[in-house]
Scaffold this motif. Sequence first.
Motif, PDB file in Angstrom:
ATOM      1  N   THR A 129      -5.217   0.380 -13.499  1.00 19.97           N
ATOM      2  CA  THR A 129      -4.939   1.741 -13.430  1.00 19.97           C
ATOM      3  C   THR A 129      -5.352   2.219 -11.655  1.00 19.97           C
ATOM      4  OG1 THR A 129      -5.606   2.098 -15.735  1.00 19.97           O
ATOM      5  CG2 THR A 129      -5.772   4.046 -14.109  1.00 19.97           C
ATOM      6  N   ASP A 130      -6.511   1.676 -11.326  1.00 21.67           N
ATOM      7  CA  ASP A 130      -6.883   1.974  -9.911  1.00 21.67           C
ATOM      8  C   ASP A 130      -5.699   1.770  -8.902  1.00 21.67           C
ATOM      9  OD1 ASP A 130      -9.200   3.042 -10.627  1.00 21.67           O
ATOM     10  OD2 ASP A 130     -10.347   1.264 -10.196  1.00 21.67           O
ATOM     11  N   THR A 131      -5.233   0.475  -8.963  1.00 23.76           N
ATOM     12  CA  THR A 131      -4.069  -0.043  -8.003  1.00 23.76           C
ATOM     13  C   THR A 131      -2.842   0.984  -8.384  1.00 23.76           C
ATOM     14  OG1 THR A 131      -4.903  -2.422  -8.060  1.00 23.76           O
ATOM     15  CG2 THR A 131      -2.758  -1.988  -7.165  1.00 23.76           C
ATOM     16  N   LEU A 132      -2.885   1.270  -9.457  1.00 21.22           N
ATOM     17  CA  LEU A 132      -1.543   1.998  -9.977  1.00 21.22           C
ATOM     18  C   LEU A 132      -1.589   3.355  -9.086  1.00 21.22           C
ATOM     19  CD1 LEU A 132      -0.249   2.706 -13.598  1.00 21.22           C
ATOM     20  CD2 LEU A 132      -0.580   4.591 -12.118  1.00 21.22           C
ATOM     21  N   GLN A 133      -2.640   4.051  -9.297  1.00 19.91           N
ATOM     22  CA  GLN A 133      -2.628   5.387  -8.467  1.00 19.91           C
ATOM     23  C   GLN A 133      -2.565   5.326  -6.870  1.00 19.91           C
ATOM     24  OE1 GLN A 133      -3.014   8.338  -9.500  1.00 19.91           O
ATOM     25  NE2 GLN A 133      -2.740   7.463 -11.673  1.00 19.91           N
ATOM     26  N   LEU A 134      -2.839   4.133  -6.171  1.00 17.82           N
ATOM     27  CA  LEU A 134      -2.853   3.797  -4.940  1.00 17.82           C
ATOM     28  C   LEU A 134      -1.182   3.587  -4.632  1.00 17.82           C
ATOM     29  CD1 LEU A 134      -5.887   1.226  -4.228  1.00 17.82           C
ATOM     30  CD2 LEU A 134      -5.397   3.645  -3.331  1.00 17.82           C
ATOM     31  N   ALA A 135      -0.693   2.505  -5.500  1.00 17.74           N
ATOM     32  CA  ALA A 135       0.846   2.434  -5.271  1.00 17.74           C
ATOM     33  C   ALA A 135       1.497   3.766  -5.480  1.00 17.74           C
ATOM     34  CB  ALA A 135       1.224   1.436  -6.282  1.00 17.74           C
ATOM     35  N   LEU A 136       1.336   4.600  -6.155  1.00 20.09           N
ATOM     36  CA  LEU A 136       1.869   5.819  -6.627  1.00 20.09           C
ATOM     37  C   LEU A 136       1.973   6.730  -5.172  1.00 20.09           C
ATOM     38  CD1 LEU A 136       1.396   6.992 -10.100  1.00 20.09           C
ATOM     39  CD2 LEU A 136       3.571   5.957  -9.198  1.00 20.09           C
ATOM     40  N   ARG A 137       0.594   6.784  -4.566  1.00 19.02           N
ATOM     41  CA  ARG A 137       0.725   7.539  -3.352  1.00 19.02           C
ATOM     42  C   ARG A 137       1.082   7.100  -2.270  1.00 19.02           C
ATOM     43  NH1 ARG A 137      -1.603   9.297  -7.443  1.00 19.02           N
ATOM     44  NH2 ARG A 137       0.612   9.894  -7.497  1.00 19.02           N
ATOM     45  N   ALA A 138       0.949   5.691  -2.278  1.00 12.98           N
ATOM     46  CA  ALA A 138       1.893   5.111  -0.926  1.00 12.98           C
ATOM     47  C   ALA A 138       3.196   5.279  -1.017  1.00 12.98           C
ATOM     48  CB  ALA A 138       1.373   3.671  -1.025  1.00 12.98           C
ATOM     49  N   PHE A 139       3.826   5.015  -2.301  1.00 12.90           N
ATOM     50  CA  PHE A 139       5.228   5.414  -2.634  1.00 12.90           C
ATOM     51  C   PHE A 139       5.585   6.823  -2.015  1.00 12.90           C
ATOM     52  CE2 PHE A 139       9.222   6.457  -4.740  1.00 12.90           C
ATOM     53  CZ  PHE A 139       9.909   5.511  -4.106  1.00 12.90           C
ATOM     54  N   GLU A 140       4.937   7.776  -2.647  1.00 11.49           N
ATOM     55  CA  GLU A 140       5.189   9.064  -2.430  1.00 11.49           C
ATOM     56  C   GLU A 140       5.195   9.329  -0.728  1.00 11.49           C
ATOM     57  OE1 GLU A 140       2.798  10.841  -6.391  1.00 11.49           O
ATOM     58  OE2 GLU A 140       2.038  10.987  -4.438  1.00 11.49           O
ATOM     59  N   LEU A 141       4.228   8.904   0.034  1.00 12.01           N
ATOM     60  CA  LEU A 141       4.367   8.913   1.290  1.00 12.01           C
ATOM     61  C   LEU A 141       5.516   8.278   1.965  1.00 12.01           C
ATOM     62  CD1 LEU A 141       0.243   8.253   1.908  1.00 12.01           C
ATOM     63  CD2 LEU A 141       1.583  10.408   2.646  1.00 12.01           C
ATOM     64  N   ARG A 142       5.871   7.128   1.498  1.00  8.90           N
ATOM     65  CA  ARG A 142       7.064   6.600   2.230  1.00  8.90           C
ATOM     66  C   ARG A 142       8.351   7.306   1.842  1.00  8.90           C
ATOM     67  NH1 ARG A 142       6.918   1.160   4.752  1.00  8.90           N
ATOM     68  NH2 ARG A 142       4.861   0.800   5.144  1.00  8.90           N
ATOM     69  N   LEU A 143       8.340   7.755   0.725  1.00  4.13           N
ATOM     70  CA  LEU A 143       9.421   8.584   0.293  1.00  4.13           C
ATOM     71  C   LEU A 143       9.677   9.732   1.104  1.00  4.13           C
ATOM     72  CD1 LEU A 143      12.025   9.369  -1.708  1.00  4.13           C
ATOM     73  CD2 LEU A 143      10.183  10.475  -3.248  1.00  4.13           C
ATOM     74  N   LEU A 144       8.550  10.543   1.092  1.00  2.00           N
ATOM     75  CA  LEU A 144       8.794  11.886   2.026  1.00  2.00           C
ATOM     76  C   LEU A 144       9.032  11.610   3.375  1.00  2.00           C
ATOM     77  CD1 LEU A 144       5.604  13.503   0.332  1.00  2.00           C
ATOM     78  CD2 LEU A 144       7.885  14.530   0.225  1.00  2.00           C
ATOM     79  N   ARG A 145       8.115  10.427   3.901  1.00  2.83           N
ATOM     80  CA  ARG A 145       8.802  10.215   5.421  1.00  2.83           C
ATOM     81  C   ARG A 145       9.927   9.835   5.596  1.00  2.83           C
ATOM     82  NH1 ARG A 145       7.545   4.450   7.859  1.00  2.83           N
ATOM     83  NH2 ARG A 145       9.407   4.332   6.523  1.00  2.83           N
ATOM     84  N   ASP A 146      10.697   8.978   4.571  1.00  2.25           N
ATOM     85  CA  ASP A 146      12.118   8.389   4.983  1.00  2.25           C
ATOM     86  C   ASP A 146      13.029   9.491   4.714  1.00  2.25           C
ATOM     87  OD1 ASP A 146      10.886   5.655   5.204  1.00  2.25           O
ATOM     88  OD2 ASP A 146      12.424   5.029   4.081  1.00  2.25           O
ATOM     89  N   ILE A 147      12.665  10.568   3.880  1.00  2.00           N
ATOM     90  CA  ILE A 147      13.992  11.779   3.675  1.00  2.00           C
ATOM     91  C   ILE A 147      13.481  12.960   4.660  1.00  2.00           C
ATOM     92  CG2 ILE A 147      14.477  10.701   1.409  1.00  2.00           C
ATOM     93  CD1 ILE A 147      12.825  13.259   0.570  1.00  2.00           C
ATOM     94  N   GLY A 148      12.484  12.628   5.600  1.00  2.00           N
ATOM     95  CA  GLY A 148      12.410  13.584   6.662  1.00  2.00           C
ATOM     96  C   GLY A 148      11.573  15.094   6.022  1.00  2.00           C
ATOM     97  N   ALA A 212      -4.533   2.312   3.226  1.00  2.00           N
ATOM     98  CA  ALA A 212      -4.860   3.392   3.893  1.00  2.00           C
ATOM     99  C   ALA A 212      -4.999   4.484   2.967  1.00  2.00           C
ATOM    100  CB  ALA A 212      -3.465   3.833   4.920  1.00  2.00           C
ATOM    101  N   CYS A 213      -4.357   4.626   1.798  1.00  2.00           N
ATOM    102  CA  CYS A 213      -4.687   5.659   0.805  1.00  2.00           C
ATOM    103  C   CYS A 213      -5.899   5.586   0.064  1.00  2.00           C
ATOM    104  CB  CYS A 213      -3.380   5.528  -0.344  1.00  2.00           C
ATOM    105  SG  CYS A 213      -1.717   5.989   0.528  1.00  2.00           S
ATOM    106  N   ILE A 214      -6.710   4.419   0.204  1.00  2.00           N
ATOM    107  CA  ILE A 214      -8.049   4.312  -0.494  1.00  2.00           C
ATOM    108  C   ILE A 214      -9.133   5.244  -0.319  1.00  2.00           C
ATOM    109  CG2 ILE A 214      -9.927   2.736  -1.047  1.00  2.00           C
ATOM    110  CD1 ILE A 214      -8.127   0.266  -0.445  1.00  2.00           C
ATOM    111  N   PRO A 215      -9.360   5.631   0.873  1.00  2.54           N
ATOM    112  CA  PRO A 215     -10.228   6.765   1.317  1.00  2.54           C
ATOM    113  C   PRO A 215      -9.792   8.043   0.744  1.00  2.54           C
ATOM    114  CG  PRO A 215      -9.818   5.516   3.369  1.00  2.54           C
ATOM    115  CD  PRO A 215      -9.067   5.065   2.222  1.00  2.54           C
ATOM    116  N   GLY A 216     -10.262   8.914   0.147  1.00  6.10           N
ATOM    117  CA  GLY A 216      -9.641  10.229  -0.197  1.00  6.10           C
ATOM    118  C   GLY A 216      -8.611  10.053  -1.112  1.00  6.10           C
TER     119      GLY A 216
END
Length: 249
Positions: A129-148, A212-216
């Motif tokens: 579960t912990d890694t799941l949440q980190l992976a989701l946050r990282a993907f959300e950031l990548r998605l938002l960045r890639d589509i501007g 980088a998503c681990i803190p906070g």
Amino acid sequence: MATKRIGDEPAFVLHRYDWSESSLILEVFTRQFGRVALVARGAKKPSSSFRPILLPLQPLHIAFGGDAEIRTLKSAEWQGGHVMPTGDALLSGYYLNELLMRLLARDDPHPVLFDAYSATVQLLASQGTDTLQLALRAFELRLLRDIGLLPLLDAETATLAPLAPQTRYVLVAEAGLRQAHDDDRSSLTGEQWQALQQALGDNALFSDTVRACIPGLNELKTQLRALLHYHCGVKVLKTRQMMMDLQAL
């Protein structure tokens, strides 16, 4: 897109619709062509080779052709590598797919985002579960960045002033990154935002973004959720509502 046949293209099925008694319309995420709509003729027939393969969250190589808005699926091969996620991981995978369906235009290639999606799906299938949440946050950031839709995370959006490392800042849909107010529910320090910006650089790996998503982590989740809901034009995503409904049972 040219009418020639496209072959051996890495892809994932995002969604599928009934098209006739025997066929399906697929929304697939491909590496070189982005989100593409395909008709899979005869895919619902018990004898179809497509039937056990065209599943969400499974790595495929596909061939397709045509120049209409909905092209024709010619072949699909499962690439293996991981089992289907289950439980919360499966719902999280459906959540990723809903984001891509809502936010990606068709025929708009995002190869780096595709690689991040593939890495996220692998983490969902194999980690806790912990890694799941980190992976989701990282993907959300990548998605938002890639589509501007993600502002620079190492400066205040309105003034472009560099962030003070120990000052807290909040990411707001209509204002970008600004200094936190007393009534803001969540925020991160300037140092944390700067680390996230560095982990989204052109040479950064997806694993760098995850770390980088681990803190906070919890504070980041609240802010990214509000930003995604704003750009999706909804108060709650369907998959998020499904998760809440299941937790209430």
